[in-house]
Design an enzyme around this catalytic site. Structure first.
Site, short mmCIF file in Angstrom:
data_model
loop_
_atom_site.label_atom_id
_atom_site.label_comp_id
_atom_site.label_asym_id
_atom_site.label_seq_id
_atom_site.Cartn_x
_atom_site.Cartn_y
_atom_site.Cartn_z
N GLY A 137 129.99 24.05 56.69
CA GLY A 137 128.44 25.35 57.00
C GLY A 137 128.88 26.74 56.11
O GLY A 137 128.07 27.00 55.06
N GLY B 56 106.23 42.11 33.01
CA GLY B 56 107.51 42.93 32.34
C GLY B 56 108.41 43.80 33.10
O GLY B 56 109.84 43.93 33.17
N PRO C 85 142.71 27.84 38.60
CA PRO C 85 141.65 27.69 36.43
C PRO C 85 141.98 25.96 35.91
O PRO C 85 140.77 26.13 35.86
CB PRO C 85 142.80 28.32 35.97
CG PRO C 85 144.01 29.09 36.72
CD PRO C 85 143.72 28.56 38.20
N GLY D 124 137.96 22.96 39.31
CA GLY D 124 136.86 23.29 40.56
C GLY D 124 136.29 22.49 41.22
O GLY D 124 136.92 22.16 42.03
N GLU E 299 131.19 27.03 45.83
CA GLU E 299 130.63 26.03 47.13
C GLU E 299 130.49 24.27 46.67
O GLU E 299 129.74 23.93 47.55
CB GLU E 299 129.84 26.97 48.34
CG GLU E 299 130.78 28.21 48.38
CD GLU E 299 130.59 28.67 49.54
OE1 GLU E 299 129.78 27.74 50.48
OE2 GLU E 299 130.77 29.71 49.89
C1 LIG Z 1 130.93 34.63 41.32
C2 LIG Z 1 132.24 33.17 41.91
C3 LIG Z 1 132.47 32.92 43.22
C4 LIG Z 1 133.54 31.78 43.12
N1 LIG Z 1 133.96 32.51 45.01
C5 LIG Z 1 134.83 31.25 45.42
C6 LIG Z 1 135.57 31.95 46.22
O1 LIG Z 1 135.80 32.39 47.36
N2 LIG Z 1 136.59 30.49 46.64
C7 LIG Z 1 136.09 29.65 45.63
O2 LIG Z 1 137.94 28.51 45.82
N3 LIG Z 1 135.84 29.25 44.87
C8 LIG Z 1 134.94 30.42 44.14
N4 LIG Z 1 134.70 30.00 42.81
C9 LIG Z 1 134.45 28.87 42.22
C10 LIG Z 1 133.55 27.78 42.48
O3 LIG Z 1 133.09 26.87 43.98
C11 LIG Z 1 133.25 26.67 41.02
O4 LIG Z 1 133.15 27.86 40.04
C12 LIG Z 1 132.74 25.67 41.12
O5 LIG Z 1 133.32 24.96 42.74
C13 LIG Z 1 132.46 24.80 40.10
O6 LIG Z 1 133.39 24.44 39.37
P1 LIG Z 1 134.12 24.95 38.20
O7 LIG Z 1 133.42 26.35 37.83
O8 LIG Z 1 135.09 24.72 37.69
O9 LIG Z 1 133.06 23.55 36.63
P2 LIG Z 1 133.36 22.77 36.28
O10 LIG Z 1 134.08 21.72 37.72
O11 LIG Z 1 134.60 22.18 35.28
O12 LIG Z 1 132.09 21.89 36.37
C14 LIG Z 1 131.55 22.14 34.88
C15 LIG Z 1 130.33 21.23 35.53
O13 LIG Z 1 130.80 20.34 35.21
C16 LIG Z 1 129.73 19.39 36.04
N5 LIG Z 1 130.63 18.60 36.78
C17 LIG Z 1 131.81 18.34 37.23
N6 LIG Z 1 132.28 17.22 37.45
C18 LIG Z 1 131.39 16.02 37.41
C19 LIG Z 1 131.11 15.08 37.94
N7 LIG Z 1 131.45 14.42 38.34
N8 LIG Z 1 129.64 14.76 37.79
C20 LIG Z 1 129.33 15.44 37.13
N9 LIG Z 1 129.07 16.37 37.01
C21 LIG Z 1 130.13 17.20 37.05
C22 LIG Z 1 129.59 20.84 37.37
O14 LIG Z 1 128.68 20.41 38.39
C23 LIG Z 1 129.41 21.85 36.26
O15 LIG Z 1 128.02 21.54 35.97
C24 LIG Z 1 133.19 30.94 42.59
C25 LIG Z 1 132.76 30.64 41.45
C26 LIG Z 1 132.39 31.94 40.72
C27 LIG Z 1 131.24 31.50 39.89
#
Ligand SMILES: Cc1cc2nc3c(=O)[nH]c(=O)nc-3n(C[C@H](O)[C@H](O)[C@H](O)COP(=O)(O)OP(=O)(O)OC[C@H]3O[C@@H](n4cnc5c(N)ncnc54)[C@H](O)[C@@H]3O)c2cc1C
Length: 386
Positions: free
Chosen positions: A239, A339, A127, A130, A362
């Site tokens: 990968g 449409g 949470p 990310g 990813e």
């Molecule tokens: C449907 C779905 C399936 C997923 N499956 C998996 C899974 O199987 N296993 C797993 O571990 N994770 C999974 N994820 C998590 C996914 O990898 C993360 O949502 C992603 O890495 C982004 O993290 P966040 O959502 O916390 O966004 P945040 O990190 O909070 O980012 C919010 C925004 O800020 C931008 N941002 C953040 N830091 C920077 C920076 N330094 N410079 C510029 N921009 C920045 C981001 O690009 C984004 O636009 C999944 C997500 C979804 C939606």
């Protein structure tokens, strides 16, 4: 430099295309609408080796190069991007187990994962962690012959329906060097799954949060050594990024095929849509961008197969380019359908919804740019790969 597919690669492509058209294409719309995780189809994919395409042969995988795996995934994704994307995550986790687990652990779990008898999830995101995954807070403390895990993961693909979790957790200091990776049985006492997330796309696979409350994991199920977990997770993701990029190429191919058929069927102003130069130019750009995206993905896959020092850079470039172009091609194909592209009777809106998340997960495409720019700026150059 050889741009032609080998006989083997053509055979993989044809087998995957035939499988996808038979097992995925007729059901993909229903899986999406009803939120069905198609376990039977995934098990059938396993029978063809598609659940362990590049996992080590010694532990039940096919041991294929990433390039060959990408050729297979592209065909599957052209029929159902969502199911294929889950399958790629399973392949990534399976490779991590066969590559980094202790031999006895890899021997126990590897063949069952590679055959699709067991399914896996990859658990990195939290949470509060990310994009900055190295700040993850889930802890694993050693207690005798076990590690005890406490913490929470977010957005985990397949969670609640899979058998194995590859979990990254903190065993040491703050930052990436304090992280270790574990193979965790998904039904271990102390694991709880959150509600199934309501998503824009990827509806044929569940996404859930996971909490770990004093979850005991045999110490032998550590992947690699303590402190190597973040590096292992990132190796998996090199990968994984090729795979997700491939799913976008496949979705774009599926959308382009649909658009090409539609411009001949649909008539306006007394002529087929195919007669309008504005749409011809759109199709030309879509096809050109699709080929560019596919070639970028295959270049990155071959850099990874070659063990090149700059493979991570190319994987990031391929993921950024192919997922952006793939989404835009799906969007143009929807536009060409007018449409009808917006309603569920046609597959365009599903391709679009499924492809959108590839720009986010990813590693977001912003993070891909961070990886690319960081390397270029550190080396003061961007050379042609040898
Ligand atoms: C449907 C779905 C399936 C997923 N499956 C998996 C899974 O199987 N296993 C797993 O571990 N994770 C999974 N994820 C998590 C996914 O990898 C993360 O949502 C992603 O890495 C982004 O993290 P966040 O959502 O916390 O966004 P945040 O990190 O909070 O980012 C919010 C925004 O800020 C931008 N941002 C953040 N830091 C920077 C920076 N330094 N410079 C510029 N921009 C920045 C981001 O690009 C984004 O636009 C999944 C997500 C979804 C939606």
């Amino acid at each position: 430099m050889d741009f032609e597919l080998s006989e083997d690669q053509c055979a993989f492509r044809d087998t995957a295309r035939e499988f996808a058209q038979r097992e995925f294409a007729p059901h993909a719309a229903r899986w999406d609408a009803e939120g069905i995780f198609p376990l039977e189809a995934l098990h059938h994919a396993g029978e063809l080796g598609f659940c362990g395409l590049y996992a080590l042969e010694a532990h039940g995988g096919l041991g294929l190069p990433r390039l060959d795996a990408s050729i297979v995934f592209e065909e599957l994704a052209a029929a159902c991007p969502s199911t294929t994307a889950y399958l790629t995550i399973h392949n990534m986790a399976t490779w991590m187990v066969t590559r980094f687990a202790r031999p006895e652990v890899a021997a126990e779990w590897g063949p069952r994962l590679a055959s699709g008898e067991l399914l896996a999830s990859y658990c990195l995101t939290e949470p509060g962690a990310g994009s900055d995954a190295a700040s993850l807070a889930t802890r694993a403390r050693r207690e005798g012959e076990h590690y005890v895990l406490d913490g929470a993961k977010a957005f985990i693909s397949g969670a609640g329906a899979t058998d194995v979790l590859v979990v990254m957790a903190r065993t040491g200091e703050a930052g990436p060097k304090g992280i270790s990776a574990f193979l965790v049985a998904a039904d271990s006492p102390g694991i709880e799954y959150g509600k199934k997330e309501h998503k824009m796309g990827w509806n044929s696979q569940p996404t859930r949060s996971i909490t770990f409350d004093c979850v005991r994991v045999p110490a032998a199920q550590l992947l690699g050594e303590e402190g190597e977990g973040f590096a292992i997770a990132m190796k998996g993701l090199d990968g994984g990024r090729i795979n997700i990029a491939t799913c976008s190429v496949g979705a774009a191919q599926g959308a382009l095929n649909a658009a090409l058929a539609y411009v001949h069927e649909r008539h306006q102003f007394g002529r087929p849509l195919a007669d309008f130069q504005a749409l011809q130019f759109k199709l030309a750009d879509m096809a050109t961008e699709l080929v560019a995206a596919r070639q970028m993905v295959r270049l990155a896959a071959s850099r990874l197969d070659a063990g090149a020092a700059d493979a991570t850079l190319y994987c990031a470039m391929a993921k950024r380019l192919a997922t952006d172009l793939g989404f835009s091609i799906c969007n143009e194909a929807l536009q060409i359908h007018g449409g009808y592209g917006y309603i569920r009777e046609y597959p365009l809106e599903r391709y679009l919804r499924d492809a959108r998340v590839h720009q986010i997960l990813e590693g977001t495409n912003e993070i891909m740019r961070v990886i690319i720019a960081r390397r270029m700026l550190a080396e003061h150059t961007m050379e042609t790969p040898r």
